[in-house]
Enzyme design. Structure first.
Site, PDB file in Angstrom:
ATOM      1  N   HIS A 308      17.161  29.835 -42.250  1.00 57.91           N
ATOM      2  CA  HIS A 308      18.162  30.637 -41.554  1.00 57.91           C
ATOM      3  C   HIS A 308      17.468  31.786 -40.855  1.00 57.91           C
ATOM      4  O   HIS A 308      16.488  32.325 -41.373  1.00 57.91           O
ATOM      5  CB  HIS A 308      19.201  31.190 -42.548  1.00 57.91           C
ATOM      6  CG  HIS A 308      20.456  31.635 -41.879  1.00 57.91           C
ATOM      7  ND1 HIS A 308      20.576  32.882 -41.325  1.00 57.91           N
ATOM      8  CD2 HIS A 308      21.618  30.986 -41.632  1.00 57.91           C
ATOM      9  CE1 HIS A 308      21.780  32.981 -40.782  1.00 57.91           C
ATOM     10  NE2 HIS A 308      22.420  31.846 -40.956  1.00 57.91           N
ATOM     11  N   ASP A 365      25.276  24.928 -44.748  1.00 56.36           N
ATOM     12  CA  ASP A 365      25.534  23.574 -44.268  1.00 56.36           C
ATOM     13  C   ASP A 365      24.917  22.494 -45.125  1.00 56.36           C
ATOM     14  O   ASP A 365      25.190  21.309 -44.935  1.00 56.36           O
ATOM     15  CB  ASP A 365      25.019  23.437 -42.825  1.00 56.36           C
ATOM     16  CG  ASP A 365      25.857  24.249 -41.878  1.00 56.36           C
ATOM     17  OD1 ASP A 365      27.064  24.343 -42.132  1.00 56.36           O
ATOM     18  OD2 ASP A 365      25.313  24.796 -40.910  1.00 56.36           O
TER      19      ASP A 365
END
Ligand code: CMC
Length: 431
Positions: A308, A365
């Site tokens: 991320h 996710d």
């Protein structure tokens, strides 16, 4: 926001200037470079905005090193475990959790506006049946701007509130219709007496031949997934909405632009990509091969659902998501081998130096695809669900931007690397 005592001093070509430094309520200090070009002739270069605060905001706080995410100060896991999506929406839009009266009014207002104009419904028949539902979502949501443009006045709080309610209310209806259209199923009208998530699931899965029975566990899981994805400060899609709206464009069209940005596999499309990757890996014994591929600089393969831009620690949303995945699978009595692959992949990656050194952890996710699949959704719908949830974040950030006296049209500059001025050559003289 007052400048701090510290100053940022920069010397360029013999000229020294002092730039103000601001402290946010939390997070890193920020140098205000607005005067830099005027006083030194310098631009800054920051592709991907790794060191740039593009706006002031009170809505969402992330500490990526500690793995913290808060909406108006409330930790994400507390909201996801104890709250519901409608009160989270109210919080993101108004800055405080609602009282029970405020909650009832807000909820009723949203549910009341969830129907679509009959002309909007006609748009669907123009799409190919095999169109990706995100493509349909972009088109139909963008088309709302043609229905709600005439009285557009973004300076009017009444217009802003009405647009807010309509966007939140209609997004799940548009999304569910996009899903049913690909299947050739008749559309299902929304119900005002169900929860936001429960109504969405009904609009997706109702079989008109039978009574629909709500599955409370699945509605709760859907609601929690919406909470986890509701806002994430200045990510790509939110920045897209802010930039588009900085020209004072129609907000429905600006949110459609956010949907476009979300679609990509590096952003909201990662949930679909993560599940496809887990399917491709297939069995636990194939994990080492894929780990090696992810580490190979000559191979474009990346572990989807991993890493991320902001979190250099475990994504706090991923923890709740993992638990939700277990709950949904257990409830449905599904023994999905992909969950085993995901958990083993996570274990192997988190003990591998490549991932440790780069602080790459599972993001939200990684487990959402497994959960949504167990709920009955095809992977093409995963990013659509993300879009439903993020609509409130886009809208809250649009409202904040549009009422910020410091907001002006977003207009970045560039480092120009093309040719210098040259004269036009007629076609007949070009070699
Ligand atoms: N698999 C393997 N290596 C990775 C991965 C990954 N998923 N992510 C980053 N790296 C490596 C990357 O190759 C680079 O290595 P090196 O320093 O040797 O060149 C290093 O880690 C830093 O990566 P980066 O590309 O500079 O990091 P970024 O901040 O630009 O990218 C990211 C963040 C999310 C785009 C990236 O981690 C990625 O592509 N992840 C997979 C896609 C994904 O899951 N996206 C969903 C994000 S969460 C949902 C949302 O909020 O939208």
């Amino acid at each position: 926001m007052k400048p701090s005592k510290e100053k940022f001093t920069i010397t360029y070509k013999g000229k020294t200037i002092e730039l103000p430094v601001y402290h946010g309520r939390q997070g890193p200090d920020v140098v205000d470079i607005a005067r830099l070009y005027k006083e030194t002739g310098l631009f800054t270069y920051d592709p991907g905005y790794r060191s740039t605060a593009s706006c002031k905001s009170r809505i969402t706080f992330i500490d990526g090193d500690k793995g913290i995410l808060e909406y108006y100060g409330y930790p994400i896991d507390q909201l996801a475990r104890n709250g519901n999506f409608m009160e989270t929406c109210y919080l993101l839009l108004h800055g405080e959790l609602p009282t029970s009266v405020q909650y009832e009014e807000f909820n009723e207002d949203i549910m009341k506006h969830s129907m679509l104009h009959e002309q909007i419904v006609k748009f669907y028949s123009g799409f190919r049946r095999d169109a990706h539902p995100m493509a349909v979502l972009v088109g139909v949501f963008g088309a709302l701007s043609s229905f709600y443009h005439e009285h557009m006045n973004i300076d009017d709080p009444v217009f802003r509130n009405r647009a807010t309610v309509r966007m939140l209310a209609k997004m799940p209806t548009i999304a569910a219709m996009a899903y049913r259209y690909t299947l050739g199923w008749t559309f299902v009208d929304p119900r005002g007496d169900m929860s936001y998530a429960g109504n969405f699931l009904r609009m997706c899965f109702l079989n008109p031949m039978y009574e629909y029975e709500e599955d409370e566990v699945l509605s709760r899981a859907m609601d929690r997934i919406f909470i986890l994805h509701a806002d994430h400060e200045q990510n790509a899609s939110t920045s897209t909405v802010r930039l588009a709206s900085s020209s004072r464009a129609n907000p429905y069209a600006c949110v459609a632009a956010g949907v476009v940005s979300l679609w990509g596999p590096a952003h909201g499309g990662a949930n679909e990509a993560a599940l496809n990757m887990l399917k491709e890996i297939g069995t636990v014994d194939r994990i080492p091969h894929f780990i090696e591929r992810a580490k190979d600089k000559n191979d474009p393969f990346r572990l989807m659902g991993f890493g991320h831009r902001v979190y250099k620690n475990y994504d706090p949303r991923a923890k709740v998501m993992q638990q939700t995945a277990h709950e949904v699978l257990k409830h449905k009595g599904i023994d999905d081998p992909l969950l085993e692959v995901a958990m083993e992949l996570e274990r192997v990656a988190l003990s591998d130096d490549y991932f440790i050194e780069r602080k790459l952890y599972p993001n939200v996710d990684f487990y959402s695809g497994i959960t949504l699949r167990a709920m009955g959704f095809p992977s093409s719908m995963f990013t659509v669900m993300f879009a439903i949830a993020r609509t409130v974040g886009w809208v809250a950030q649009w409202r904040e931007g549009i009422t910020d006296p410091d907001q002006s049209i977003g207009r970045p500059r560039q480092i120009y690397l093309g040719p210098t001025m040259r004269d036009y050559v007629p076609m007949s003289e070009r070699g």
